[in-house]
Design a protein around this motif. Structure first.
Motif, PDB file in Angstrom:
ATOM      1  N   ALA A 150       0.820  -1.214   0.000  1.00  0.00           N
ATOM      2  CA  ALA A 150       0.000   0.000   0.000  1.00  0.00           C
ATOM      3  C   ALA A 150       0.851   1.259   0.000  1.00  0.00           C
ATOM      4  CB  ALA A 150      -0.926   0.003   1.224  1.00  0.00           C
ATOM      5  N   HIS A 151       2.059   1.156   0.536  1.00  0.00           N
ATOM      6  CA  HIS A 151       2.940   2.311   0.618  1.00  0.00           C
ATOM      7  C   HIS A 151       3.647   2.524  -0.722  1.00  0.00           C
ATOM      8  CE1 HIS A 151       6.120   4.990   2.039  1.00  0.00           C
ATOM      9  NE2 HIS A 151       5.392   5.174   3.140  1.00  0.00           N
ATOM     10  N   ALA A 152       3.809   3.781  -1.110  1.00  0.00           N
ATOM     11  CA  ALA A 152       4.422   4.108  -2.409  1.00  0.00           C
ATOM     12  C   ALA A 152       5.844   3.551  -2.519  1.00  0.00           C
ATOM     13  CB  ALA A 152       4.430   5.619  -2.609  1.00  0.00           C
ATOM     14  N   ASP A 153       6.601   3.637  -1.429  1.00  0.00           N
ATOM     15  CA  ASP A 153       7.967   3.123  -1.464  1.00  0.00           C
ATOM     16  C   ASP A 153       7.984   1.609  -1.679  1.00  0.00           C
ATOM     17  OD1 ASP A 153       8.944   5.645  -1.112  1.00  0.00           O
ATOM     18  OD2 ASP A 153       9.430   5.407   1.024  1.00  0.00           O
ATOM     19  N   ASP A 154       7.037   0.913  -1.057  1.00  0.00           N
ATOM     20  CA  ASP A 154       6.962  -0.534  -1.221  1.00  0.00           C
ATOM     21  C   ASP A 154       6.519  -0.914  -2.631  1.00  0.00           C
ATOM     22  OD1 ASP A 154       7.908  -1.278   1.214  1.00  0.00           O
ATOM     23  OD2 ASP A 154       5.947  -1.597   2.144  1.00  0.00           O
ATOM     24  N   ILE A 155       5.643  -0.122  -3.218  1.00  0.00           N
ATOM     25  CA  ILE A 155       5.215  -0.380  -4.597  1.00  0.00           C
ATOM     26  C   ILE A 155       6.405  -0.261  -5.546  1.00  0.00           C
ATOM     27  CG2 ILE A 155       3.810   0.495  -6.498  1.00  0.00           C
ATOM     28  CD1 ILE A 155       1.708   1.312  -4.418  1.00  0.00           C
ATOM     29  N   HIS A 156       7.204   0.794  -5.345  1.00  0.00           N
ATOM     30  CA  HIS A 156       8.407   0.965  -6.168  1.00  0.00           C
ATOM     31  C   HIS A 156       9.381  -0.184  -5.925  1.00  0.00           C
ATOM     32  CE1 HIS A 156      11.772   2.873  -8.185  1.00  0.00           C
ATOM     33  NE2 HIS A 156      12.501   2.639  -7.101  1.00  0.00           N
ATOM     34  N   ALA A 157       9.560  -0.553  -4.660  1.00  0.00           N
ATOM     35  CA  ALA A 157      10.480  -1.636  -4.328  1.00  0.00           C
ATOM     36  C   ALA A 157      10.020  -2.949  -4.962  1.00  0.00           C
ATOM     37  CB  ALA A 157      10.593  -1.795  -2.809  1.00  0.00           C
ATOM     38  N   GLN A 158       8.718  -3.189  -4.970  1.00  0.00           N
ATOM     39  CA  GLN A 158       8.202  -4.429  -5.557  1.00  0.00           C
ATOM     40  C   GLN A 158       8.439  -4.466  -7.066  1.00  0.00           C
ATOM     41  OE1 GLN A 158       3.881  -5.267  -5.881  1.00  0.00           O
ATOM     42  NE2 GLN A 158       4.286  -6.996  -4.510  1.00  0.00           N
ATOM     43  N   GLN A 159       8.314  -3.313  -7.723  1.00  0.00           N
ATOM     44  CA  GLN A 159       8.588  -3.254  -9.156  1.00  0.00           C
ATOM     45  C   GLN A 159      10.044  -3.605  -9.454  1.00  0.00           C
ATOM     46  OE1 GLN A 159       7.388   0.736 -10.071  1.00  0.00           O
ATOM     47  NE2 GLN A 159       5.209   0.217 -10.258  1.00  0.00           N
ATOM     48  N   ARG A 160      10.944  -3.092  -8.607  1.00  0.00           N
ATOM     49  CA  ARG A 160      12.362  -3.414  -8.764  1.00  0.00           C
ATOM     50  C   ARG A 160      12.620  -4.898  -8.496  1.00  0.00           C
ATOM     51  NH1 ARG A 160      15.900  -0.749 -11.307  1.00  0.00           N
ATOM     52  NH2 ARG A 160      17.542  -0.826  -9.729  1.00  0.00           N
ATOM     53  N   MET A 161      11.923  -5.428  -7.511  1.00  0.00           N
ATOM     54  CA  MET A 161      12.068  -6.850  -7.198  1.00  0.00           C
ATOM     55  C   MET A 161      11.600  -7.711  -8.367  1.00  0.00           C
ATOM     56  SD  MET A 161      10.794  -7.063  -3.236  1.00  0.00           S
ATOM     57  CE  MET A 161      11.386  -5.852  -2.033  1.00  0.00           C
ATOM     58  N   LYS A 162      10.534  -7.282  -9.049  1.00  0.00           N
ATOM     59  CA  LYS A 162      10.040  -8.052 -10.195  1.00  0.00           C
ATOM     60  C   LYS A 162      11.077  -8.092 -11.309  1.00  0.00           C
ATOM     61  CE  LYS A 162       6.117  -8.716 -13.270  1.00  0.00           C
ATOM     62  NZ  LYS A 162       6.985  -9.137 -14.392  1.00  0.00           N
ATOM     63  N   GLN A 163      11.759  -6.970 -11.528  1.00  0.00           N
ATOM     64  CA  GLN A 163      12.812  -6.954 -12.541  1.00  0.00           C
ATOM     65  C   GLN A 163      13.910  -7.962 -12.201  1.00  0.00           C
ATOM     66  OE1 GLN A 163      14.115  -2.883 -12.743  1.00  0.00           O
ATOM     67  NE2 GLN A 163      12.204  -2.129 -13.611  1.00  0.00           N
ATOM     68  N   MET A 164      14.299  -7.971 -10.927  1.00  0.00           N
ATOM     69  CA  MET A 164      15.325  -8.917 -10.493  1.00  0.00           C
ATOM     70  C   MET A 164      14.825 -10.353 -10.624  1.00  0.00           C
ATOM     71  SD  MET A 164      17.224  -9.226  -6.784  1.00  0.00           S
ATOM     72  CE  MET A 164      18.027  -7.617  -6.965  1.00  0.00           C
ATOM     73  N   HIS A 165      13.580 -10.592 -10.217  1.00  0.00           N
ATOM     74  CA  HIS A 165      12.980 -11.925 -10.303  1.00  0.00           C
ATOM     75  C   HIS A 165      12.966 -12.430 -11.743  1.00  0.00           C
ATOM     76  CE1 HIS A 165       9.405 -14.433 -11.142  1.00  0.00           C
ATOM     77  NE2 HIS A 165       9.756 -15.064 -10.034  1.00  0.00           N
ATOM     78  N   ASP A 166      12.523 -11.567 -12.678  1.00  0.00           N
ATOM     79  CA  ASP A 166      12.429 -11.976 -14.077  1.00  0.00           C
ATOM     80  C   ASP A 166      13.806 -12.300 -14.658  1.00  0.00           C
ATOM     81  OD1 ASP A 166       9.746 -11.563 -13.812  1.00  0.00           O
ATOM     82  OD2 ASP A 166       9.702  -9.671 -14.920  1.00  0.00           O
ATOM     83  N   LEU A 167      14.808 -11.504 -14.303  1.00  0.00           N
ATOM     84  CA  LEU A 167      16.163 -11.751 -14.798  1.00  0.00           C
ATOM     85  C   LEU A 167      16.704 -13.071 -14.261  1.00  0.00           C
ATOM     86  CD1 LEU A 167      18.780 -10.953 -16.216  1.00  0.00           C
ATOM     87  CD2 LEU A 167      19.408  -9.652 -14.163  1.00  0.00           C
ATOM     88  N   ILE A 168      16.546 -13.299 -12.963  1.00  0.00           N
ATOM     89  CA  ILE A 168      17.063 -14.536 -12.367  1.00  0.00           C
ATOM     90  C   ILE A 168      16.357 -15.757 -12.938  1.00  0.00           C
ATOM     91  CG2 ILE A 168      17.288 -15.839 -10.216  1.00  0.00           C
ATOM     92  CD1 ILE A 168      17.649 -13.203  -8.750  1.00  0.00           C
ATOM     93  N   GLU A 169      15.040 -15.657 -13.134  1.00  0.00           N
ATOM     94  CA  GLU A 169      14.307 -16.791 -13.705  1.00  0.00           C
ATOM     95  C   GLU A 169      14.763 -17.076 -15.134  1.00  0.00           C
ATOM     96  OE1 GLU A 169      10.075 -17.080 -13.491  1.00  0.00           O
ATOM     97  OE2 GLU A 169      10.438 -18.348 -11.739  1.00  0.00           O
ATOM     98  N   LEU A 170      15.024 -16.020 -15.890  1.00  0.00           N
ATOM     99  CA  LEU A 170      15.506 -16.204 -17.256  1.00  0.00           C
ATOM    100  C   LEU A 170      16.865 -16.891 -17.254  1.00  0.00           C
ATOM    101  CD1 LEU A 170      14.976 -15.598 -20.265  1.00  0.00           C
ATOM    102  CD2 LEU A 170      16.179 -13.437 -19.942  1.00  0.00           C
ATOM    103  N   MET A 171      17.752 -16.446 -16.363  1.00  0.00           N
ATOM    104  CA  MET A 171      19.091 -17.019 -16.292  1.00  0.00           C
ATOM    105  C   MET A 171      19.062 -18.472 -15.812  1.00  0.00           C
ATOM    106  SD  MET A 171      21.206 -14.811 -17.439  1.00  0.00           S
ATOM    107  CE  MET A 171      22.746 -15.567 -16.896  1.00  0.00           C
ATOM    108  N   THR A 172      18.232 -18.755 -14.818  1.00  0.00           N
ATOM    109  CA  THR A 172      18.162 -20.130 -14.322  1.00  0.00           C
ATOM    110  C   THR A 172      17.538 -21.056 -15.361  1.00  0.00           C
ATOM    111  OG1 THR A 172      16.079 -19.562 -13.199  1.00  0.00           O
ATOM    112  CG2 THR A 172      18.088 -19.510 -11.877  1.00  0.00           C
TER     113      THR A 172
END
Length: 216
Positions: free
Chosen positions: A121-143
């Motif tokens: 719900a917090h704006a900072d957490d929303i931004h952080a989650q978007q960054r986490m998704k980028q990291m998640h997608d990259l790691i999944e692609l690499m694995t």
């Protein structure tokens, strides 16, 4: 250290690099010795060659066994345990990649998946989650890519590695061919000349031997 000069340099280097790779000096030197040794070695052989205590050798071997980087052997009429590194360097690479995935990548992916399931719900957490998704997608692609590589035999893997920049050229050529074909199809569909010709086309003449009721 009672080793040949070149072997000694290699073993000492692995010991120095061990801390950078996440292992201690003892483990690095033991593995380097087993890797270049022409025969399987027991704990006494290793301790004598490296001037390590029996306890240090034992702990180092257990660490390497936990990484699946050494093979345990028994010789006829000898109760001692002997150890040897795999002969195939690509098998070593696959083992290291798989073990690092289990120890380092999988826990991170698990945390990221849990984080992406949340509804911040917090704006900072929303931004952080978007960054986490980028990291998640990259790691999944690499694995996923690594899992495909793990299935390749050594000869195929060597051929793939030797291709180098040729892979990029092949991908660029594929994209150019796809773009050309798409442009050609789009141009034909949008061309008024093609559409006009299609509308003016006379119906095909019927064969002369058809019955009269068919012609009507």
């Amino acid at each position: 250290m009672n080793l040949a000069p070149l072997t000694q340099r290699f073993v000492l280097h692995f010991g120095e690099m061990g801390s950078r790779w996440g292992i201690n000096r003892t483990v690095g030197q033991i593995y380097a010795l087993l890797y270049v040794s022409p025969r399987a070695l027991n704990a006494d052989d290793i301790g004598e060659a490296l001037a390590f205590s029996r306890s240090n050798v034992s702990m180092g071997l257990k660490e390497l066994q936990s990484w699946n980087l050494v093979r345990l052997q028994h010789l006829p009429n000898d109760r001692r345990e002997y150890f040897q590194a795999p002969e195939d360097v690509w098998a070593i690479f696959r083992t290291l990649a798989e073990e690092r995935r289990k120890r380092e990548i999988d826990p991170t992916l698990s945390m990221l998946r849990d984080a992406l399931m949340e509804q911040p719900a917090h704006a900072d957490d929303i931004h952080a989650q978007q960054r986490m998704k980028q990291m998640h997608d990259l790691i999944e692609l690499m694995t996923g890519w690594l899992a495909d590589v793990q299935k390749m035999d050594s000869a195929t893997l060597v051929s793939l590695m030797k291709m180098g920049a040729k892979v990029q050229k092949l991908l660029e050529m594929k994209d150019k061919v796809a773009s050309t074909m798409k442009a050609g199809l789009t141009g034909r569909a949008a061309s008024p000349t093609v559409a006009a010709k299609a509308s003016r086309a006379e119906p095909a003449a019927l064969p002369a031997d058809l019955p009269d009721d068919t012609r009507s």
